[in-house]
Design a protein around this motif. Structure first.
Motif, PDB file in Angstrom:
ATOM      1  N   VAL A   1       5.273  -3.845 -32.666  1.00 52.40           N
ATOM      2  CA  VAL A   1       3.965  -4.079 -33.274  1.00 52.40           C
ATOM      3  C   VAL A   1       3.506  -2.833 -34.028  1.00 52.40           C
ATOM      4  CG1 VAL A   1       1.499  -4.440 -32.789  1.00 52.40           C
ATOM      5  CG2 VAL A   1       3.218  -5.861 -31.651  1.00 52.40           C
ATOM      6  N   LEU A   2       3.671  -1.671 -33.404  1.00 49.46           N
ATOM      7  CA  LEU A   2       3.216  -0.431 -34.028  1.00 49.46           C
ATOM      8  C   LEU A   2       4.039  -0.094 -35.271  1.00 49.46           C
ATOM      9  CD1 LEU A   2       1.003   1.646 -33.494  1.00 49.46           C
ATOM     10  CD2 LEU A   2       2.688   3.047 -32.294  1.00 49.46           C
ATOM     11  N   GLU A   3       5.339  -0.373 -35.231  1.00 50.22           N
ATOM     12  CA  GLU A   3       6.192  -0.111 -36.386  1.00 50.22           C
ATOM     13  C   GLU A   3       5.745  -0.931 -37.595  1.00 50.22           C
ATOM     14  OE1 GLU A   3      10.029  -1.012 -34.858  1.00 50.22           O
ATOM     15  OE2 GLU A   3      10.469   1.050 -34.276  1.00 50.22           O
TER      16      GLU A   3
ATOM     17  N   ARG B   1       2.498 -12.889 -38.038  1.00 50.38           N
ATOM     18  CA  ARG B   1       3.465 -13.763 -38.682  1.00 50.38           C
ATOM     19  C   ARG B   1       4.861 -13.144 -38.640  1.00 50.38           C
ATOM     20  NH1 ARG B   1       1.055 -14.064 -43.133  1.00 50.38           N
ATOM     21  NH2 ARG B   1      -0.215 -15.867 -42.576  1.00 50.38           N
ATOM     22  N   THR B   2       4.956 -11.848 -38.877  1.00 51.89           N
ATOM     23  CA  THR B   2       6.250 -11.170 -38.890  1.00 51.89           C
ATOM     24  C   THR B   2       6.937 -11.219 -37.532  1.00 51.89           C
ATOM     25  OG1 THR B   2       5.512  -9.645 -40.624  1.00 51.89           O
ATOM     26  CG2 THR B   2       7.405  -8.948 -39.306  1.00 51.89           C
ATOM     27  N   LEU B   3       6.165 -11.036 -36.458  1.00 51.33           N
ATOM     28  CA  LEU B   3       6.730 -10.965 -35.110  1.00 51.33           C
ATOM     29  C   LEU B   3       6.588 -12.265 -34.325  1.00 51.33           C
ATOM     30  CD1 LEU B   3       5.506  -7.391 -34.096  1.00 51.33           C
ATOM     31  CD2 LEU B   3       7.715  -8.073 -35.046  1.00 51.33           C
ATOM     32  N   SER B   4       6.147 -13.316 -35.005  1.00 49.20           N
ATOM     33  CA  SER B   4       5.982 -14.634 -34.368  1.00 49.20           C
ATOM     34  C   SER B   4       5.046 -14.559 -33.164  1.00 49.20           C
ATOM     35  CB  SER B   4       7.354 -15.198 -33.948  1.00 49.20           C
ATOM     36  OG  SER B   4       8.202 -15.366 -35.063  1.00 49.20           O
ATOM     37  N   LEU B   5       3.912 -13.894 -33.365  1.00 49.88           N
ATOM     38  CA  LEU B   5       2.887 -13.769 -32.335  1.00 49.88           C
ATOM     39  C   LEU B   5       1.577 -14.337 -32.876  1.00 49.88           C
ATOM     40  CD1 LEU B   5       3.568 -10.063 -31.269  1.00 49.88           C
ATOM     41  CD2 LEU B   5       4.320 -12.106 -30.043  1.00 49.88           C
TER      42      LEU B   5
END
Length: 204
Positions: A151-153, A166-170
């Motif tokens: 998340v931090l990256e 959206r990027t991490l499917s969360l």
């Protein structure tokens, strides 16, 4: 002649390493792969002496970086493996500690000639452990979980919460909860400061 399989996700870097290795008459790059399943298949079919494996190939979102070296050994049992590791990643000490003698470790930032030397040594049955990784292993480990680091990256790229989700499917709410925990764990005052702290300590 040392027969080598390159298993790396980055095509440009993989091609550069292949070029360097091919300039040495005692080395032959017999195959290149950019996915785990294809790498395993190539090891079984081509029987390379050494597989140069970028740890990022095993370290996708949700994967346990501390267990990636063990996974490499269990998934590629018939090949000696030179694992290229990002020394900034947490758990680097666990990578080294968990590796059997057939697995060598080298920082991704190592010079091409150090990679060549490591391949030769590993093929000859000698242990390969990068001094840079040993130093990194002594550095304070990150208090953040793998998910929080991911998340931090993404947040460090200036990405809004909805895009991170959206990027991490969360869900956006889950991302906000992760960011709140990150700020609390790092002792930062806000997300920007947490990102700076994490970069300074080499966590991201």
């Amino acid at each position: 002649m040392v027969r080598i399989l390159l298993a790396m996700p980055q095509g440009l870097l993989r091609g550069a390493l292949r070029y360097v290795l091919s300039t040495h008459p005692d080395m032959d790059v017999i195959a290149e792969r950019d996915a785990v399943d294809a790498t395993i298949e190539a090891v079984r079919s081509d029987a390379p002496d050494v597989t140069v494996l970028d740890l990022e190939l095993l370290n996708g979102p949700g994967r346990d970086p501390a267990g990636a070296a063990r996974a490499a050994h269990s998934e590629l049992p018939d090949s000696k493996i030179l694992v290229l590791v990002d020394p900034r990643r947490p758990g680097v000490g666990a990578h080294i500690a968990s590796g059997p003698p057939t697995i060598g470790f080298l920082a991704q930032t190592a010079s091409p000639e150090r990679v060549v030397d490591a391949v030769r040594r590993l093929a000859a049955g000698e242990p390969v452990v990068d001094a840079d990784l040993l130093v990194a292993a002594l550095m304070p480990s990150s208090p953040l979980t793998d998910r929080e680091l991911h998340v931090l990256e993404v947040a460090a790229l200036g990405t809004p919460v909805k895009e991170i989700a959206r990027t991490l499917s969360l869900s956006p709410g889950t991302v906000r909860n992760h960011l709140s925990r990150i700020i609390a764990k790092t002792g930062a005052r806000n997300r920007i400061e947490a990102i700076h702290l994490a970069k300074e300590k080499g966590w991201i």
